[in-house]
Design an enzyme around this catalytic site. Structure first.
Site, PDB file in Angstrom:
ATOM      1  N   HIS A  96     -16.803 -37.445  -5.666  1.00  0.00           N
ATOM      2  CA  HIS A  96     -15.352 -37.257  -5.758  1.00  0.00           C
ATOM      3  C   HIS A  96     -15.055 -35.761  -5.721  1.00  0.00           C
ATOM      4  CE1 HIS A  96     -11.239 -37.382  -7.128  1.00  0.00           C
ATOM      5  NE2 HIS A  96     -11.234 -38.673  -6.871  1.00  0.00           N
ATOM      6  N   GLU A 164     -10.949 -39.283   1.271  1.00  0.00           N
ATOM      7  CA  GLU A 164      -9.918 -38.788   0.349  1.00  0.00           C
ATOM      8  C   GLU A 164      -9.661 -37.316   0.660  1.00  0.00           C
ATOM      9  OE1 GLU A 164      -9.552 -41.135  -3.594  1.00  0.00           O
ATOM     10  OE2 GLU A 164     -11.005 -39.567  -3.903  1.00  0.00           O
TER      11      GLU A 164
HETATM   12  P1  13P Z   1      -4.297 -40.244  -6.576  1.00  0.00           P
HETATM   13  O1  13P Z   1      -4.094 -41.674  -6.161  1.00  0.00           O
HETATM   14  O2  13P Z   1      -3.807 -39.951  -7.964  1.00  0.00           O
HETATM   15  O3  13P Z   1      -3.823 -39.267  -5.557  1.00  0.00           O
HETATM   16  O4  13P Z   1      -5.885 -40.027  -6.706  1.00  0.00           O
HETATM   17  C1  13P Z   1      -6.699 -40.428  -5.668  1.00  0.00           C
HETATM   18  C2  13P Z   1      -8.086 -40.326  -6.153  1.00  0.00           C
HETATM   19  O5  13P Z   1      -8.571 -39.259  -6.450  1.00  0.00           O
HETATM   20  C3  13P Z   1      -8.826 -41.590  -6.296  1.00  0.00           C
HETATM   21  O6  13P Z   1     -10.184 -41.338  -6.475  1.00  0.00           O
END
Ligand code: 13P
Length: 240
Positions: A96, A164
């Site tokens: 992450h 992400e």
């Molecule tokens: P948000 O949905 O708060 O933008 O976060 C995404 C995330 O980091 C999920 O791992």
């Protein structure tokens, strides 16, 4: 109909007692949702045993937010993939951006993937470019650099890759459908010769933008942060 995976990353939003209470007060809703879609919850480490106990026999899946790159040994403060498996996790997030920001490298993340696969836990590997990399137009190169070490260590066991974009996390900003299309197609092409790979999108998913993402053929689910802490919002995301 496509069976999406909705992965709720609860990060460190709540302390343990409140997190367990959040789960127990919404257990019924999560259970109902799990009859309509694949639901996986990612509470913080200390809440895992209590929530695992509550989930016995449930179709809701449990996941951890990270694990150690080492099998076992003198690693103060770390949690092994073996423990993650023993507590009953089906999934574990690795790489992450909130962990990469603490110095985690692509090689360390590949080691974590190896540990998880050894313990039959499905890794959810997060990849994504920063705002600066995006502005420089090097997104695809960054994603390749993040993915290559992972693709070297995986077999045909199930693996989840979550795109992400760092700049989309917690910002209420999301990529355009054209960008998402291009990026996910690139990831899908890079991973095409591996069986059992599911692609997720994560970053500011909410009840209003989810439909647009569902138009994308490559997306197999969503990694949801802050919106997953609002049970009504989460329900609308799943049911939209
Ligand atoms: P948000 O949905 O708060 O933008 O976060 C995404 C995330 O980091 C999920 O791992």
């Amino acid at each position: 109909m496509k069976q999406y995976l909705y992965a709720a990353n609860w990060k460190m939003y709540l302390p343990m007692q409140e997190e367990i209470l959040f789960f127990t007060s919404h257990k019924q809703e999560f259970t109902e949702l799990s009859t309509q879609a694949s639901i996986a919850l990612f509470p913080s480490y200390l809440s895992l045993p209590a929530i695992a106990q509550e989930l016995q026999g449930s179709s809701i899946k449990l996941g951890a937010q990270d694990c150690s790159a080492a099998p076992l040994g003198a690693y103060t403060g770390q949690v092994s993939a073996r423990s993650i498996a023993q507590v009953g996790c089906t999934y574990c997030i690795v790489g992450h951006s909130e962990r990469r920001a603490l110095g985690e490298t692509n090689d360390i993340i590949a080691q974590k993937v190896t540990r998880l696969l050894e313990n039959s836990v499905t890794p959810i590997v997060c990849i994504g470019e920063t705002a600066q990399e995006n502005a420089q137009g090097v997104t695809l190169t960054i994603l390749e650099m993040q993915l290559e070490p992972i693709l070297k260590v995986i077999s045909d066991k199930p693996l989840v890759i979550a795109y992400e974009p760092v700049w989309a996390i917690g910002t209420n900003r999301t990529p355009t459908s054209t960008d998402i299309e291009k990026i996910l197609l690139h990831i899908a092409t890079m991973t095409a010769h591996h069986k059992n790979i599911t692609l997720l999108y994560g970053g500011s998913i909410d009840k209003d933008n989810i439909k647009e993402f569902k138009n994308n053929a490559h997306i197999g689910g969503f990694l949801i942060g802050h919106a997953s802490m609002d049970s009504q919002e989460f329900k609308k995301i799943v049911q939209s």
